[in-house]
Design a protein around this motif. Sequence first.
Motif, PDB file in Angstrom:
ATOM      1  N   UNK A  44       0.831  -1.218   0.000  1.00 45.60           N
ATOM      2  CA  UNK A  44       0.000   0.000   0.000  1.00 45.60           C
ATOM      3  C   UNK A  44       0.861   1.262   0.000  1.00 45.60           C
ATOM      4  N   UNK A  45       1.946   1.267   0.767  1.00 46.54           N
ATOM      5  CA  UNK A  45       2.833   2.429   0.776  1.00 46.54           C
ATOM      6  C   UNK A  45       3.451   2.640  -0.607  1.00 46.54           C
ATOM      7  N   UNK A  46       3.868   1.563  -1.235  1.00 48.01           N
ATOM      8  CA  UNK A  46       4.444   1.654  -2.583  1.00 48.01           C
ATOM      9  C   UNK A  46       3.436   2.264  -3.552  1.00 48.01           C
ATOM     10  N   UNK A  47       2.210   1.810  -3.481  1.00 44.88           N
ATOM     11  CA  UNK A  47       1.155   2.323  -4.358  1.00 44.88           C
ATOM     12  C   UNK A  47       0.905   3.817  -4.114  1.00 44.88           C
ATOM     13  N   UNK A  48       0.851   4.221  -2.870  1.00 44.55           N
ATOM     14  CA  UNK A  48       0.620   5.633  -2.557  1.00 44.55           C
ATOM     15  C   UNK A  48       1.782   6.511  -3.021  1.00 44.55           C
ATOM     16  N   UNK A  49       2.992   5.995  -2.951  1.00 43.47           N
ATOM     17  CA  UNK A  49       4.150   6.735  -3.465  1.00 43.47           C
ATOM     18  C   UNK A  49       4.066   6.826  -4.991  1.00 43.47           C
ATOM     19  N   UNK A  50       3.757   5.710  -5.644  1.00 44.35           N
ATOM     20  CA  UNK A  50       3.639   5.701  -7.107  1.00 44.35           C
ATOM     21  C   UNK A  50       2.571   6.670  -7.601  1.00 44.35           C
ATOM     22  N   UNK A  51       1.496   6.795  -6.841  1.00 47.48           N
ATOM     23  CA  UNK A  51       0.393   7.679  -7.228  1.00 47.48           C
ATOM     24  C   UNK A  51       0.644   9.136  -6.846  1.00 47.48           C
ATOM     25  N   UNK A  52       1.747   9.400  -6.138  1.00 41.27           N
ATOM     26  CA  UNK A  52       2.067  10.768  -5.766  1.00 41.27           C
ATOM     27  C   UNK A  52       1.308  11.286  -4.560  1.00 41.27           C
TER      28      UNK A  52
END
Length: 112
Positions: A56-64
């Motif tokens: 989830x953290x990776x996804x939130x970083x990828x989405x900005x």
Amino acid sequence: MKWSELSDNWCPVARTLSVVGDRWTLLILRDCYLGKSKFEEFAESSGMTRHILAERLKRLVEEGVLERRLYSSAPKRYDYVLTEKGEELRPALRIMKDWGKKHMPVRREAKA
């Protein structure tokens, strides 16, 4: 509609859900608004597995929505901080909090 297709949907609500539409992601955002920024803080607060949290953290970083900042190089450790884009979600979480207080009253003592 498949979950993976939401990000390409015509509906802005569906596209938003593709980023923040699961319970774990919303709990990470809640914790960010409460001042938490470290992996261990998120894990302890939410109770989610390390695998799900990392995903989830990776996804939130990828989405900005979050920015990952190195704070220790040995071993490598990161803070996760809200971006401007992430801060713009704060009113939505506040509305959810207010709705929960009104319609889902605490039935037991809250944890400290």
